[in-house]
Structure formats: C-alpha cells, structure tokens
Motif scaffolding. Structure first.
Motif, PDB file in Angstrom:
ATOM      1  N   GLU A 171     -19.995  21.640   6.984  1.00  0.00           N
ATOM      2  CA  GLU A 171     -19.192  22.479   7.875  1.00  0.00           C
ATOM      3  C   GLU A 171     -17.696  22.230   7.722  1.00  0.00           C
ATOM      4  N   ASN A 172     -17.341  20.989   7.491  1.00  0.00           N
ATOM      5  CA  ASN A 172     -15.921  20.649   7.349  1.00  0.00           C
ATOM      6  C   ASN A 172     -15.827  19.413   6.450  1.00  0.00           C
ATOM      7  N   VAL A 173     -15.572  19.630   5.174  1.00  0.00           N
ATOM      8  CA  VAL A 173     -15.598  18.549   4.186  1.00  0.00           C
ATOM      9  C   VAL A 173     -14.328  17.698   4.301  1.00  0.00           C
ATOM     10  N   LEU A 174     -14.506  16.376   4.312  1.00  0.00           N
ATOM     11  CA  LEU A 174     -13.386  15.439   4.410  1.00  0.00           C
ATOM     12  C   LEU A 174     -12.672  15.298   3.073  1.00  0.00           C
ATOM     13  N   GLU A 175     -11.381  14.997   3.148  1.00  0.00           N
ATOM     14  CA  GLU A 175     -10.615  14.716   1.940  1.00  0.00           C
ATOM     15  C   GLU A 175     -10.641  13.210   1.664  1.00  0.00           C
ATOM     16  N   PRO A 176     -10.822  12.802   0.417  1.00  0.00           N
ATOM     17  CA  PRO A 176     -10.819  11.359   0.105  1.00  0.00           C
ATOM     18  C   PRO A 176      -9.477  10.713   0.451  1.00  0.00           C
ATOM     19  N   TYR A 177      -9.533   9.466   0.842  1.00  0.00           N
ATOM     20  CA  TYR A 177      -8.318   8.736   1.189  1.00  0.00           C
ATOM     21  C   TYR A 177      -7.562   8.359  -0.076  1.00  0.00           C
ATOM     22  N   GLN A 178      -6.250   8.517  -0.046  1.00  0.00           N
ATOM     23  CA  GLN A 178      -5.394   8.153  -1.170  1.00  0.00           C
ATOM     24  C   GLN A 178      -4.559   6.931  -0.805  1.00  0.00           C
ATOM     25  N   LEU A 179      -4.656   5.883  -1.625  1.00  0.00           N
ATOM     26  CA  LEU A 179      -3.900   4.658  -1.371  1.00  0.00           C
ATOM     27  C   LEU A 179      -2.423   4.903  -1.596  1.00  0.00           C
ATOM     28  N   ARG A 180      -1.613   4.474  -0.644  1.00  0.00           N
ATOM     29  CA  ARG A 180      -0.172   4.642  -0.766  1.00  0.00           C
ATOM     30  C   ARG A 180       0.391   3.682  -1.804  1.00  0.00           C
ATOM     31  N   PRO A 181       1.418   4.114  -2.560  1.00  0.00           N
ATOM     32  CA  PRO A 181       2.001   3.214  -3.564  1.00  0.00           C
ATOM     33  C   PRO A 181       2.631   1.995  -2.903  1.00  0.00           C
ATOM     34  N   ALA A 182       2.505   0.854  -3.574  1.00  0.00           N
ATOM     35  CA  ALA A 182       3.059  -0.393  -3.027  1.00  0.00           C
ATOM     36  C   ALA A 182       4.577  -0.377  -3.099  1.00  0.00           C
ATOM     37  N   ASN A 183       5.217  -0.961  -2.110  1.00  0.00           N
ATOM     38  CA  ASN A 183       6.668  -1.078  -2.079  1.00  0.00           C
ATOM     39  C   ASN A 183       7.091  -2.479  -2.492  1.00  0.00           C
ATOM     40  N   GLU A 184       8.341  -2.590  -2.908  1.00  0.00           N
ATOM     41  CA  GLU A 184       8.884  -3.912  -3.184  1.00  0.00           C
ATOM     42  C   GLU A 184       8.986  -4.713  -1.888  1.00  0.00           C
ATOM     43  N   PRO A 185       8.747  -6.014  -1.939  1.00  0.00           N
ATOM     44  CA  PRO A 185       8.857  -6.808  -0.712  1.00  0.00           C
ATOM     45  C   PRO A 185      10.235  -6.651  -0.071  1.00  0.00           C
ATOM     46  N   TYR A 186      10.250  -6.376   1.214  1.00  0.00           N
ATOM     47  CA  TYR A 186      11.511  -6.214   1.928  1.00  0.00           C
ATOM     48  C   TYR A 186      11.865  -7.522   2.609  1.00  0.00           C
ATOM     49  N   LEU A 187      13.006  -8.088   2.224  1.00  0.00           N
ATOM     50  CA  LEU A 187      13.398  -9.393   2.747  1.00  0.00           C
ATOM     51  C   LEU A 187      14.614  -9.311   3.663  1.00  0.00           C
ATOM     52  N   GLY A 188      15.017  -8.093   4.005  1.00  0.00           N
ATOM     53  CA  GLY A 188      16.255  -7.932   4.748  1.00  0.00           C
ATOM     54  C   GLY A 188      16.263  -8.604   6.110  1.00  0.00           C
ATOM     55  N   ASP A 189      15.133  -8.623   6.789  1.00  0.00           N
ATOM     56  CA  ASP A 189      15.075  -9.192   8.125  1.00  0.00           C
ATOM     57  C   ASP A 189      14.648 -10.649   8.114  1.00  0.00           C
ATOM     58  N   GLN A 190      14.495 -11.241   6.942  1.00  0.00           N
ATOM     59  CA  GLN A 190      14.032 -12.611   6.833  1.00  0.00           C
ATOM     60  C   GLN A 190      15.210 -13.587   6.922  1.00  0.00           C
ATOM     61  N   PRO A 191      14.962 -14.834   7.370  1.00  0.00           N
ATOM     62  CA  PRO A 191      16.014 -15.859   7.305  1.00  0.00           C
ATOM     63  C   PRO A 191      16.467 -16.054   5.858  1.00  0.00           C
ATOM     64  N   ASP A 192      17.701 -16.457   5.685  1.00  0.00           N
ATOM     65  CA  ASP A 192      18.266 -16.558   4.339  1.00  0.00           C
ATOM     66  C   ASP A 192      18.862 -17.944   4.122  1.00  0.00           C
ATOM     67  N   PHE A 193      18.745 -18.438   2.892  1.00  0.00           N
ATOM     68  CA  PHE A 193      19.283 -19.755   2.567  1.00  0.00           C
ATOM     69  C   PHE A 193      20.819 -19.787   2.638  1.00  0.00           C
ATOM     70  N   ARG A 194      21.450 -18.628   2.660  1.00  0.00           N
ATOM     71  CA  ARG A 194      22.910 -18.629   2.773  1.00  0.00           C
ATOM     72  C   ARG A 194      23.367 -19.172   4.129  1.00  0.00           C
ATOM     73  N   ASP A 195      22.430 -19.226   5.095  1.00  0.00           N
ATOM     74  CA  ASP A 195      22.777 -19.752   6.411  1.00  0.00           C
ATOM     75  C   ASP A 195      22.737 -21.276   6.469  1.00  0.00           C
TER      76      ASP A 195
END
Length: 506
Positions: A171-195
């Motif tokens: 009656e209503n066929v489902l669409e297969p799930y598509q895996l989202r492309p991986a992103n580069e690790p985001y480190l902007g909000d992380q503590p930094d050694f410059r501190d």
C-alpha cells in the motif's frame, strides 16, 4: 497456523540471528513464550496484544505460542516486540499468512504501535548481513548506526508498525535509508592546548603519548595543570580508522548510545570518578555482563584522576587489559569478552596533602606517609605505564606573560603524520600504533643504531630495567623517531625515551 519471522539478538557485543516461530491455534486463550526469554521479553506479551488492537489488527482469543530459536541462548531486551507482533498477525491469517524470508525485524513497540530504539543495533545488523539476509527493518533512531554494517544490507528506518504492514502489503512502500556522509571531526568547542601556559616538557610528553598510543602518568602538586592538560588530550589524537569506529559504535550501542557514537568521529574519552568499583571499571551487571569503563574507552582514552584514591582492586583490574587489549567478564549469566584497547592517562599528587616537593614548603607529610601514599599504586601497574612525568608548578613569570602557546591543531598535525607512518608500517596486521607492537615487530622495527644500543645496554644495568620496561622504552623511542620523521632510532631518541620512563623519586 504457524508463521516464521526473522529477528536478531545480542550477546555481549556479538549479534546473532533469531528465528521467531509463532503459532495461533484453537483452544483456551493463552500466550506462551518460550526459548529462554528474559524478563523484558516475557513482558512483551501485553505490549504486543495492546499494540495489535491499537493498529486495528486484533488477534482473536485463542492459544498463542511463540518460540525464539536458538533456545539455548538467553534472550534479553525488548528487541523482539516487533517480530512477535508481525508473526502473530501473519499466523492469524493476515499479511498473506507469511512474512518474507529475506527480511529481518527488530524493535521495541509502544502500546500505540510506535517503534522505540533498541540496544546493539549495529552488532545485530552485522549478524543479519553475515547471515545473508537482504532487508532489515528497525526503529528510525537506530538506522544510522545499523547502516554502518554495509555489505549490501538494505536498511528501512521505521517509526510505526503500520508503516511496515503497509510496506509488506504494497500500500505504501518505504524508501531505503541512506547513510549520511561522514564529516571531519569538529574541534571548535573543545579545550585547546593554547590555553596551557608553560609546561612545555609535559606537553611534549603528551604529544608522544598521543602519537604512539602510550600510557602516561603525571605526578604533581594541585594547580600544576595535570587535569587541564589531560582534558585536552582528545584534541590532539588522530581520527579513528573505519574499523576502529565500527568497534566503538558496537560497544556504545550495547549501552544504548550507538546512534550518538555513529555521528561522532572523535575518540571516546572516559574519566570515571575515583569511587568507581572494580565492576564499574571492568564491566558486569545482573544479567549478561555489560561493558565497563575499560571497554567504553576502547580506541580512546581512559583518564584516571587522583590515581591513588582509586580502590586497589579497581586499579589491579587494569593490568591484564593493558597487555591484552581486551577484558573477559564472568558472571552467573555467562562469560563475555569485550575489547579494551585504550590509552591510560593518569594524574596524581605526590603525597596525601598534595604539596610534597612544592617550593612553598607547605607539605607536612612524613616520609613514611609519602611512601605509603605512593605504594597504593603497585609496581606491576607502574611498569605498564610508558611515560611517567613530574609536573612542576608554573612559574609566575610564565603565568603573567600570557604568551600564546602552540595550538592543539598544530600538535595534532604532527601526531597524525606520525600515526600515518605507523599505519603504513603495520599495514595488513592488527596493529595500528607503536604501543601495540608485537614481539616480532619490535625486533624488526625497533633496532637502535650502535650508539643507541650502547645507551640502552648501559641504562638496563644502571636503572634495573625489567624485560617489559626495556621493550617499552624501545616502543617509546620508535614513536619519538616517527615524530621526527626518521627511520633509524638514534641515541637521542633512546635518551629522551629513558627520561620519560624513569623519573626517579619525586
């Protein structure tokens, strides 16, 4: 009438295929569920019957029997709600009386028919893939981690049981799930050694630890920056390989956090409190043992602050996993082996009050009290820690100058380059970093030049090295050479490695 539907189960972090056989027959109304079901599985009877009425597919009063095979493995969790419901609906004469043999169904259902997420979706998806099944229907919250299984398995992310029934009836066929492309690790909000002001020698040691996957212990007075630097170790670690990420997601999936782990490319950082029990460190539980802090830190960092304050049995649990990279847990419900390959980063004070050796001279601990405090950490455990650093207080001049320090991004670039050399060196083997080298690889890749060997021979006699510490110095020197981009281990590399390994009395 009997119908058969396929599902999947979880034992430890290993998934396996489960055959759900459902029978609807004439007789006194009853609902029997067999196949070694746990408490949550037995409770599925009420959820299933109420959900069937909610979606308008009531099952007539009769004798209902459900068998979960294989029957010699205990079934845990609410993952079988969905296949039991579909199996009974099919056995009652709906869905053309049968379900597709190439499809697998997992998921907990609410009383209204909504699908709720389950634990262990990735491991179960891998088991489904390996069993040769083609389609997997599961809650939409689990789709992202399940899609990592790959191998041609088609994933359907479902929010309600009605969607599956409409899909199966066309009656209503489902669409297969598509895996989202991986992103580069985001480190902007992380503590930094410059501190981090000053402490250049400790930051250099942390860079070496990150580059080679080495264990590290920092000993210093309160306020010297131990915890501050340890919290920044994750910002200089290299990204996980696809195989490493798969292992991490499988482990976190067991505790219901697989979806979040699938979306992250950062290595796990675990920092248990010093009151954590040995079972909390190693893993356990009343049913099938669940992973503890050792396994949750797999392919990442286990940070133990205030190391001597941990219970001795909790610390001794570390010894075998540090060597083997895995932990075996035996409980009444069975035996489970979890991966536990991690970097151990520890911090401690030099004495109970914390001020022994501080320039202020405020320590009032007796020599006996200092020795007893340090004896809480056993020699065999210390022998497994490659880098042992004294962290001195930062001078006022460096604090007040506030001179910008090197950023985590710059350090991470050197670490990634060194790790890449190691990945190339150990290609085709289970080893990814120098700290995990096998004996044959140690003999092949850690041969110092003549001056370096002479220094090693001399240090072995003077410092009373054990065979383990001798090998660990060589591994450490190999990492130092990799950071310098050199293939040959020189005397300078050996000397620096010895300096980090043998700090002497604090």
């Amino acid at each position: 009438m009997i119908s058969t539907v396929y599902s999947a189960g979880l034992y430890g972090i290993e998934g396996y295929l489960v055959t759900v056989e459902c029978s609807v027959a004439n007789g006194m109304p009853a609902f029997d569920l067999v196949g070694l079901p746990g408490a949550a599985v037995r409770e599925s009877k009420e959820r299933v019957m109420t959900a069937a009425r909610s979606i308008g597919m009531s099952i007539p009063p009769c004798r209902k029997t459900v068998n979960l095979a294989p029957a010699d493995i205990k079934k845990e969790g609410a993952v079988y709600d969905l296949p039991v419901l579909l199996g009974l609906i099919a056995a009652a004469g709906n869905l053309d009386g049968k379900l597709p043999a190439d499809s697998v169904f997992i998921g907990e259902i609410s009383l209204s028919g909504q699908l709720r997420p389950v634990k262990g979706a990735l491991s179960m998806a891998m088991a489904v893939r390996d069993a040769g099944k083609q389609y997997l229907f599961l809650p939409e919250q689990n789709a992202e981690e399940a899609a990592l299984a790959g191998g041609g398995l088609t994933i359907y992310a479902v929010g309600h049981v009605r969607q599956i029934i409409d899909h199966l009836t066309g009656e209503n066929v489902l669409e297969p799930y598509q895996l989202r492309p991986a992103n580069e690790p985001y480190l902007g909000d992380q503590p930094d050694f410059r501190d981090v002001m000053g402490q250049e020698n400790v930051k250099r040691a942390m860079e070496i630890a990150a580059a080679g996957g080495h264990n590290m212990l920092m000993c210093g007075s309160p306020g010297s920056g131990k915890s501050m630097m340890a919290k920044r170790i994750g910002t200089i670690l290299p990204p996980m390989t696809p195989a490493e990420k798969m292992d991490v997601v499988r482990i976190y999936s067991v505790i219901g956090a697989g979806d979040a782990a699938a979306r992250s490319d950062l290595r796990p950082i675990r920092a248990p409190h010093h009151t954590t029990s040995a079972a909390g460190i190693a893993g356990g539980g009343t049913g099938i043992p669940v992973p503890g802090e050792l396994s949750l830190a797999h392919n990442g960092v286990l940070f133990l602050d205030e190391l001597p304050e941990f219970r001795s049995d909790a610390l001794e649990v570390l010894r075998q996993p540090l060597e083997d990279g895995q932990v075996s847990i035996v409980r009444m419900a069975g035996r489970v082996t979890y991966p536990a390959k991690f970097m151990l980063i520890c911090a401690m004070n030099p004495c109970k009050c914390g001020w022994y050796g501080h320039p202020s001279g405020r320590c009032r601990c007796t020599p006996t009290e200092v020795r007893n405090y340090r004896k809480k950490i056993s020699g065999p455990l210390l022998d497994r820690i490659d880098i042992q650093m004294d962290v001195r207080p930062v001078p006022l001049k460096e604090l007040s100058a506030r001179k910008p320090a090197e950023s985590s991004a710059d350090i991470r670039a050197r670490v990634v380059a060194a790790r890449q050399r190691q990945l190339e060196r150990y290609r085709g083997t289970p080893v990814n970093c120098n700290a995990d080298m096998l004996p044959a690889q140690l003999a092949r890749f850690c041969k110092p030049d003549a001056a370096g060997q002479q220094l090693m021979d001399s240090a072995f006699e003077r410092l009373g090295m054990t065979a383990r510490s001798y090998d660990r110095v060589l591994r450490l020197a190999r990492t130092i050479a990799d950071l310098a981009g050199e293939e040959t281990i020189s005397a300078a590399h050996i000397a620096e490695a010895i300096q980090y390994r043998f700090r002497g009395e604090v």
